[in-house]
Design an enzyme around this catalytic site. Structure first.
Site, PDB file in Angstrom:
ATOM      1  N   GLN A 127       0.750  -1.306   0.002  1.00  0.00           N
ATOM      2  CA  GLN A 127       0.130  -0.055  -0.176  1.00  0.00           C
ATOM      3  C   GLN A 127       0.867   1.056  -0.024  1.00  0.00           C
ATOM      4  O   GLN A 127       0.197   2.354  -0.193  1.00  0.00           O
ATOM      5  CB  GLN A 127      -0.983  -0.035   1.281  1.00  0.00           C
ATOM      6  CG  GLN A 127      -1.858  -1.196   1.179  1.00  0.00           C
ATOM      7  CD  GLN A 127      -2.564  -1.345   2.735  1.00  0.00           C
ATOM      8  OE1 GLN A 127      -2.020  -0.629   3.634  1.00  0.00           O
ATOM      9  NE2 GLN A 127      -3.265  -2.263   2.845  1.00  0.00           N
ATOM     10  N   HIS A 191      -0.802   0.208   5.955  1.00  0.00           N
ATOM     11  CA  HIS A 191      -1.445   1.218   6.858  1.00  0.00           C
ATOM     12  C   HIS A 191      -0.605   2.310   6.921  1.00  0.00           C
ATOM     13  O   HIS A 191      -0.169   3.046   7.934  1.00  0.00           O
ATOM     14  CB  HIS A 191      -1.417   0.532   8.224  1.00  0.00           C
ATOM     15  CG  HIS A 191      -2.634  -0.458   8.295  1.00  0.00           C
ATOM     16  ND1 HIS A 191      -3.162  -0.965   9.332  1.00  0.00           N
ATOM     17  CD2 HIS A 191      -3.018  -1.144   7.297  1.00  0.00           C
ATOM     18  CE1 HIS A 191      -4.072  -1.931   9.266  1.00  0.00           C
ATOM     19  NE2 HIS A 191      -3.767  -2.070   8.001  1.00  0.00           N
ATOM     20  N   GLU A 284     -14.747   3.738   9.981  1.00  0.00           N
ATOM     21  CA  GLU A 284     -15.527   4.846  10.702  1.00  0.00           C
ATOM     22  C   GLU A 284     -15.188   6.290  10.176  1.00  0.00           C
ATOM     23  O   GLU A 284     -14.117   6.311   9.655  1.00  0.00           O
ATOM     24  CB  GLU A 284     -15.062   4.564  12.128  1.00  0.00           C
ATOM     25  CG  GLU A 284     -13.735   4.771  12.636  1.00  0.00           C
ATOM     26  CD  GLU A 284     -13.517   4.469  14.281  1.00  0.00           C
ATOM     27  OE1 GLU A 284     -13.883   3.216  14.579  1.00  0.00           O
ATOM     28  OE2 GLU A 284     -12.740   5.526  14.549  1.00  0.00           O
ATOM     29  N   TYR A 294      -9.464   8.158  19.558  1.00  0.00           N
ATOM     30  CA  TYR A 294     -10.160   7.794  19.024  1.00  0.00           C
ATOM     31  C   TYR A 294     -10.492   5.996  19.081  1.00  0.00           C
ATOM     32  O   TYR A 294     -11.010   5.570  18.240  1.00  0.00           O
ATOM     33  CB  TYR A 294     -10.230   8.341  17.309  1.00  0.00           C
ATOM     34  CG  TYR A 294     -10.879   9.614  17.592  1.00  0.00           C
ATOM     35  CD1 TYR A 294     -12.306   9.944  17.448  1.00  0.00           C
ATOM     36  CD2 TYR A 294      -9.818  10.824  17.917  1.00  0.00           C
ATOM     37  CE1 TYR A 294     -12.554  11.249  17.925  1.00  0.00           C
ATOM     38  CE2 TYR A 294     -10.533  11.829  18.161  1.00  0.00           C
ATOM     39  CZ  TYR A 294     -11.778  12.371  17.946  1.00  0.00           C
ATOM     40  OH  TYR A 294     -12.043  13.509  18.072  1.00  0.00           O
ATOM     41  N   TYR A 305      -8.835 -10.301  11.613  1.00  0.00           N
ATOM     42  CA  TYR A 305      -8.932 -10.930  10.398  1.00  0.00           C
ATOM     43  C   TYR A 305      -8.918 -12.549  10.562  1.00  0.00           C
ATOM     44  O   TYR A 305      -9.296 -13.283   9.656  1.00  0.00           O
ATOM     45  CB  TYR A 305      -7.626 -10.811   9.401  1.00  0.00           C
ATOM     46  CG  TYR A 305      -7.798  -9.243   8.891  1.00  0.00           C
ATOM     47  CD1 TYR A 305      -8.775  -8.654   8.305  1.00  0.00           C
ATOM     48  CD2 TYR A 305      -6.708  -8.285   9.441  1.00  0.00           C
ATOM     49  CE1 TYR A 305      -8.768  -7.638   7.757  1.00  0.00           C
ATOM     50  CE2 TYR A 305      -6.634  -6.902   8.830  1.00  0.00           C
ATOM     51  CZ  TYR A 305      -7.940  -6.639   7.985  1.00  0.00           C
ATOM     52  OH  TYR A 305      -7.913  -5.107   7.537  1.00  0.00           O
TER      53      TYR A 305
END
Length: 417
Positions: A127, A191, A284, A294, A305
């Site tokens: 990613q 991430h 979210e 948060y 997973y």
């Protein structure tokens, strides 16, 4: 005017880091298909894949139906390799990033540039790569362009998110300088975040992923799983919530985030909104406030997973953490975020648009004030949507994620002759 320092809640205690998951290798069938298509290797990251993007000046419009009536969908460009972000230029052109490390300019006449020079070297794995692009609020005077990207460590085996800026010239970015680095560098290619937002008050927000190191999202001396607030030159405002604390990074604005994929300012309230990927479920939306926690990984609406609970989670709530403003029990894999305030689609005025990767849709959220009261999924089941932006023309532009990534445009239907 800088806001006064807020009252800051105590951070949650540190946790053991979760094991990082690797990527599965591509199947033999996929490799054969890539060779047959003339592409090279690693379709996940786009490593070593060449791109020959093509602009479509007169592509036919496809008529689609939505809850507020019909609209047109038009192909603007294709053959981009994992396009990630889009920014509009004052001259009517735009900048587009490709995750393998290319920045391109699409001119008002539709010509697409070769890869621009001056782009930083990226940590290209999974990613990670070249991510967000944003033009400075002062672009008309200084021509500054900001890029977020995965930056390799000195060994080249791990990465972290960085932000660099340079002046847009005829052939690329000049005078490039790195204004922010995520430390420590923990990612093996997952991430990374990340989005860049200028708030109109002289500050820059950058959303950061947890680098697949969940516990670090709760550690205030780490920059994983955080939103940071900076001045555009990378210096740190003295009124940031953790400024002056020996056990915290002064850049931190909010923490306990998992993998931020979208941020935008509400057009009326000017509040910052963000969204992030949950694990299996639990994507979210948050309205990040200074110094607030948060929850990740202490509190989540998702599962691990493995199908079991997230190992560190205490449930869907935890003391000292904020509840999400909105969440999805089944993850659409949210990406990109834009409030609609144009004139082309009166029925969508004030709505929030979010891309969906796994969900392959453009999500339209209807608001009543800050409350989300209705959801519609447009472009359902077509392609993975990586970014969504509202253009100066009031049309909605989306980037699709893939080795044949596309730039699409939603337009109002022309009146019948």
């Amino acid at each position: 005017m800088k806001p006064s320092s807020p009252r800051v809640p105590a951070p949650a205690p540190g946790l053991a880091r979760v094991a990082r998951a690797g990527f599965a290798a591509a199947s033999l069938a996929s490799l054969v298909a890539l060779v047959a298509c003339g592409l090279e290797r690693d379709p996940d990251s786009g490593q070593a894949m060449t791109a020959n993007p093509r602009y479509h000046a007169n592509a036919p419009a496809e008529r689609l139906e939505g809850e507020h009536g019909a609209f047109a969908l038009r192909l603007v460009a294709d053959r981009l390799v994992h396009p990630w972000s889009l920014a509009f230029l004052p001259d009517g052109g735009m900048l587009v990033t490709e995750r393998p490390g290319r920045l391109r300019r699409i001119s008002p006449d539709g010509s697409i540039s070769p890869p621009l020079g001056g782009v930083p070297k990226v940590f290209l794995q999974g990613q990670s790569g070249l991510l967000d692009v944003a033009i400075a609020p002062t672009f008309a005077e200084d021509r500054l362009v900001y890029l977020s990207y995965g930056e390799p460590n000195w060994r080249g085996n791990k990465g972290g998110t960085a932000v660099a800026r340079g002046r847009l010239g005829e052939h690329g970015l000049d005078d490039l300088e790195v204004v922010f680095r995520q430390q420590p560098k923990l990612s093996h290619g997952t991430h990374m975040g990340s989005r860049i937002v200028f708030d109109g008050q002289g500050f820059m927000f950058v959303g950061l992923g947890d680098n697949r190191s969940a516990a670090s999202a709760q550690l205030l001396d780490h920059l994983q799983g955080k939103i940071v607030r900076l001045y555009p030159d990378g210096s740190v405002p003295g009124d940031n919530p953790f400024s002056g604390r020996a056990d915290a990074r002064p850049e931190v604005w909010s923490y306990g985030h998992r993998n931020i994929q979208g941020m935008a300012l509400h057009p009326q309230t000017r509040e910052l909104w963000s969204h992030e990927h949950g694990p299996m479920g639990g994507d979210e939306i948050n309205l990040p406030a200074p110094g607030r926690n948060y929850g990740w990984p202490l509190a989540t609406y998702g599962q691990d997973y493995s199908g079991g609970p997230v190992p560190e989670a205490l449930g869907t709530s935890a003391e000292g953490t904020e509840q999400p403003h909105h969440h999805w029990p089944v993850s659409p894999a949210v990406s990109g975020m834009a409030f609609y305030s144009g004139d082309a689609f009166p029925g969508w005025q004030g709505n929030l648009f979010i891309g969906a990767l796994a969900g392959q849709a453009l999500i339209r959220l209807q608001l009543d004030g800050d409350r989300i009261v209705h959801e519609e999924r447009l472009l359902q089941g077509r392609e993975r949507i990586r970014d969504v932006r509202v253009g100066p023309d009031g049309f909605i532009y989306v980037l699709t994620d893939g080795t044949d990534g596309k730039l699409l445009r939603l337009e109002p239907l022309a009146p019948a002759p």
